[in-house]
Design a protein around this motif. Structure first.
Motif, short mmCIF file in Angstrom:
data_model
loop_
_atom_site.label_atom_id
_atom_site.label_comp_id
_atom_site.label_asym_id
_atom_site.label_seq_id
_atom_site.Cartn_x
_atom_site.Cartn_y
_atom_site.Cartn_z
N PHE A 92 0.70 -1.08 0.03
CA PHE A 92 0.15 -0.08 -0.06
C PHE A 92 0.89 1.26 -0.13
O PHE A 92 0.77 2.24 -0.73
N MET A 93 1.89 1.43 0.62
CA MET A 93 2.78 2.56 0.93
C MET A 93 3.64 2.68 -0.43
O MET A 93 3.71 3.61 -0.70
N GLU A 94 4.02 1.61 -0.91
CA GLU A 94 4.84 1.83 -2.06
C GLU A 94 3.76 2.29 -3.20
O GLU A 94 4.45 3.08 -3.86
N LEU A 95 2.83 1.84 -3.09
CA LEU A 95 1.88 2.33 -4.21
C LEU A 95 1.56 3.90 -4.05
O LEU A 95 1.87 4.71 -5.09
N GLN A 96 1.53 4.32 -2.69
CA GLN A 96 1.29 5.50 -2.15
C GLN A 96 2.45 6.63 -2.69
O GLN A 96 2.22 7.83 -3.02
N SER A 97 3.58 5.89 -2.49
CA SER A 97 4.89 6.71 -2.80
C SER A 97 5.08 6.85 -4.28
O SER A 97 5.61 7.96 -4.53
N LEU A 98 4.33 6.00 -4.95
CA LEU A 98 4.43 6.50 -6.19
C LEU A 98 3.29 7.44 -6.87
O LEU A 98 3.26 7.49 -8.22
N GLY A 99 2.37 7.86 -5.90
CA GLY A 99 1.48 8.71 -6.39
C GLY A 99 0.19 8.00 -6.98
O GLY A 99 -0.58 8.36 -7.66
N ILE A 100 0.03 6.90 -6.24
CA ILE A 100 -1.03 5.76 -6.97
C ILE A 100 -1.77 5.55 -5.55
O ILE A 100 -1.63 4.87 -4.56
N LEU A 101 -3.32 5.88 -5.68
CA LEU A 101 -4.06 5.59 -4.38
C LEU A 101 -4.78 4.13 -4.83
O LEU A 101 -5.59 4.06 -5.74
N PRO A 102 -4.66 3.23 -3.75
CA PRO A 102 -5.33 1.95 -3.96
C PRO A 102 -6.84 2.19 -3.63
O PRO A 102 -6.77 2.54 -2.27
N ILE A 103 -7.60 1.70 -4.34
CA ILE A 103 -8.99 1.96 -3.95
C ILE A 103 -9.75 0.44 -3.89
O ILE A 103 -9.79 -0.15 -4.90
N ALA A 104 -10.16 0.28 -2.55
CA ALA A 104 -10.72 -1.21 -2.53
C ALA A 104 -12.19 -1.24 -3.17
O ALA A 104 -12.86 -0.21 -3.24
N SER A 105 -12.38 -2.11 -3.83
CA SER A 105 -13.61 -2.21 -4.99
C SER A 105 -14.93 -2.57 -4.16
O SER A 105 -16.13 -2.41 -4.66
N ASP A 106 -14.88 -3.42 -3.11
CA ASP A 106 -16.04 -3.74 -2.29
C ASP A 106 -16.82 -2.65 -1.69
O ASP A 106 -16.23 -1.68 -1.49
N MET A 107 -18.10 -2.96 -1.59
CA MET A 107 -19.01 -1.86 -1.25
C MET A 107 -19.60 -2.53 0.10
O MET A 107 -20.17 -3.58 0.11
N ARG A 108 -19.70 -1.63 1.10
CA ARG A 108 -20.30 -2.12 2.47
C ARG A 108 -21.74 -2.43 2.22
O ARG A 108 -22.60 -1.78 1.25
#
Length: 574
Positions: A92-108
């Motif tokens: 997660f942090m490596e993606l964030q350091s690259l300027g990429i936001l991981p978005i979980a696809s599930d819906m509550r």
């Protein structure tokens, strides 16, 4: 598309959004959360949040397409990818350091409307993304990702991560029973109780929690919400305003405060501005192993018992699990020892034939100045090389100022731009006082050249080459993705939601259809309040009357989080 720029070892966490899986109830839950949130956050969210909703491609009526968000975010230097649930913190942090936001696809699910323990698209998209439109905050988030990506995590951190992930999946799955939930909660309690020290990664996770997830901005008497955990929780965003929740001026001391992801937070930290977050992060960075180096950093790696990278002043890198280090009389590291598999790199690229399969049984190397030369072999000139006979096929005795000796036949000398980086020996013995550090019976001895330990950080230097040896490389199967019911009863309910959702989007009121839907609801789904709330909103917009519906929904208002959220829904309609 952002996917093109993701390193191969991170692509395993990226999934397709599968937009068709979202039900009409899912879209209705999304719509209700966003609608009442917009009204609430006009007064209580940080000023850039509502503007950021539009800038990041988030609409009210429908769950957003992550590809659309990716294109919108690219306009201010970010991107987005779709993931499922919790991914490993390092990823997660490596993606964030690259300027990429991981978005979980599930819906509550509807029963978890006020809060869900699992990452979902409400939290990731509507919580995290909009604030990225603020440049100072976006700079902090990327910088945090870069620092956190260097943090050393412990073996116990991994156990806690998997326990959290398991608990969140169990709680979010409607088919789970109370025993499964209690067992998962107990597993998390055990994992947390087994943590015997707080790693760098754990300390940084606390900062992330009290800023990115649960942060307030302003001062303790006049603050606004910016943390995604609050922005995406229609219950806690309201309850956090209460005086019973302690407000503390933000400082480096936030990393001393632990947190519980399963409960509302009893205290929150208030930063004066986003630039101050970066200033505090710099304070933390200066105390981390990757910045300080030396014995301090090696001790952090030794305690962690996880794969770390030791980088020398020669830019030679050794990646593996540190098992031992020796200090010279001046307290500087003079020997470092790893258990296998081990990787040797320079500038984050693995050196040919020096990967985990070759160094499968461990690795050790002497470092420091050579006695009589007052410099390391890395700094040798041609005269020094000649004087020491540091030449292939020569038998040499090298004595370091620390007292370590290396006696063997040189089989290879690896140089780059006139600098010696690696020397290999056969029939070699390495000793420190009376301790044998390497025996001739153990095969080839490969010595990296360098004087000092400049940096130590978490993870391998060349992840692509080392990935097969990472203990958490493969995603562990927890639960299969939640599947929607296809019973006749569920199909009928979805059909009614679809009719009402469509009427809301088109702002048209079909009285005949509404009367039939309400009759069916009262007969078969008397507890489904959300569709009734939407019908009331639709009637109000079209100046129509639905007898008794307002009173029926009002009876659900109480002091619970859901009761207060329903009250907010009615207030937004009126």
């Amino acid at each position: 598309m952002t996917h093109k720029f993701i390193p191969p070892h991170l692509r395993q966490y990226i999934v397709d959004q599968d937009y068709a899986k979202y039900s009409e109830v899912d879209h209705a839950v999304w719509r209700f959360i966003i609608r009442i949130s917009i009204d609430f956050f006009e007064d209580h969210a940080y000023k850039s949040y509502l503007d950021g909703l539009n800038k990041t491609g988030i609409s009210i009526n429908r769950i957003p397409l992550i590809d659309d968000m990716d294109r919108k975010l690219s306009e201010f230097g970010w991107g987005a990818v779709c993931v499922r649930g919790f991914i490993p913190p390092a990823a997660f942090m490596e993606l964030q350091s690259l300027g990429i936001l991981p978005i979980a696809s599930d819906m509550r699910i509807l029963s978890h409307l006020t809060y869900t323990p699992a990452p979902d698209i409400v939290h990731e998209a509507a919580g995290h993304a909009p604030i990225l439109a603020d440049q100072a905050y976006a700079d902090y988030l990327r910088k945090y990702g870069e620092v956190a990506n260097k943090a050393i995590s412990s073996d116990k951190d991994n156990e806690v991560y998997y326990a959290i992930r398991y608990l969140s999946d169990i709680k979010e799955n409607p088919s789970s029973n109370s025993k499964e939930i209690k067992d998962a909660e107990k597993s998390l309690e055990n994992a947390v109780s087994n943590v015997d020290y707080i790693s760098e990664a754990a300390l940084l996770s606390r900062m992330n929690w009290w800023t990115v997830e649960y942060g307030l901005i302003g001062d303790i008497n006049n603050f606004k919400i910016y943390g995604a955990g609050l922005l995406s929780s229609v219950g806690e965003s309201q309850s956090c305003l209460k005086k019973s929740v302690t407000k503390i001026p933000f400082s480096i001391n936030c990393i001393k405060q632990s947190y519980n992801i399963t409960e509302p937070q009893p205290q929150l930290f208030v930063t004066p501005n986003f630039n101050f977050l970066s200033d505090v992060l710099d304070e933390i960075k200066e105390q981390m192993a990757f910045t300080r180096g030396g014995s301090f950093a090696l001790q952090k790696a030794l305690e962690a018992k996880t794969v770390c990278t030791v980088q020398l002043n020669s830019n030679m890198q050794i990646s593996g699990i540190l098992s031992k280090y020796i200090e010279s009389n001046n307290s500087e590291p003079c020997y470092i020892q790893f258990i296998g598999p081990v990787q040797l790199c320079r500038y984050n690229y693995q050196i040919d034939n020096h990967g985990g399969s070759y160094h499968s049984d461990g690795y050790g190397s002497a470092i420091g100045k050579v006695k009589g030369f007052n410099k390391s072999i890395y700094d040798f000139n041609d005269d020094d090389i000649k004087e020491l006979s540091l030449i292939k096929n020569e038998v040499v005795l090298i004595t370091f100022e620390s007292g370590i000796t290396i006696n063997g036949l040189i089989t290879n000398v690896m140089e780059k731009n006139g600098r010696i980086l690696l020397v290999s020996f056969s029939n070699c013995e390495v000793k420190y006082d009376n301790e044998i550090l390497f025996s001739p019976l153990w095969g080839t001895y490969d010595m990296v050249c360098g004087e000092t330990v400049e940096s130590v950080y978490g993870g391998p230097a060349d992840f692509e080459e080392y990935s097969a040896y990472m203990p958490d490389y493969s995603i562990k199967a927890i639960n299969s993705p939640i599947t929607k019911s296809s019973s006749k009863s569920e199909i009928l309910l979805q059909s009614m939601y679809e009719q009402v959702n469509t009427m809301l989007e088109k702002n048209c009121f079909d009285k005949t259809s509404i009367d039939l839907i309400l009759k069916t609801l009262n007969d078969q789904y008397p507890e489904d309040w959300l569709i009734k709330m939407n019908i009331l909103e639709l009637a109000n917009k079209n100046n129509e009357q639905v007898d008794g519906l307002l009173n029926e929904i009002s009876l659900l208002i109480d002091e619970t989080e859901l009761g207060q959220v329903i009250k907010r829904g009615l207030n937004s309609i009126s």
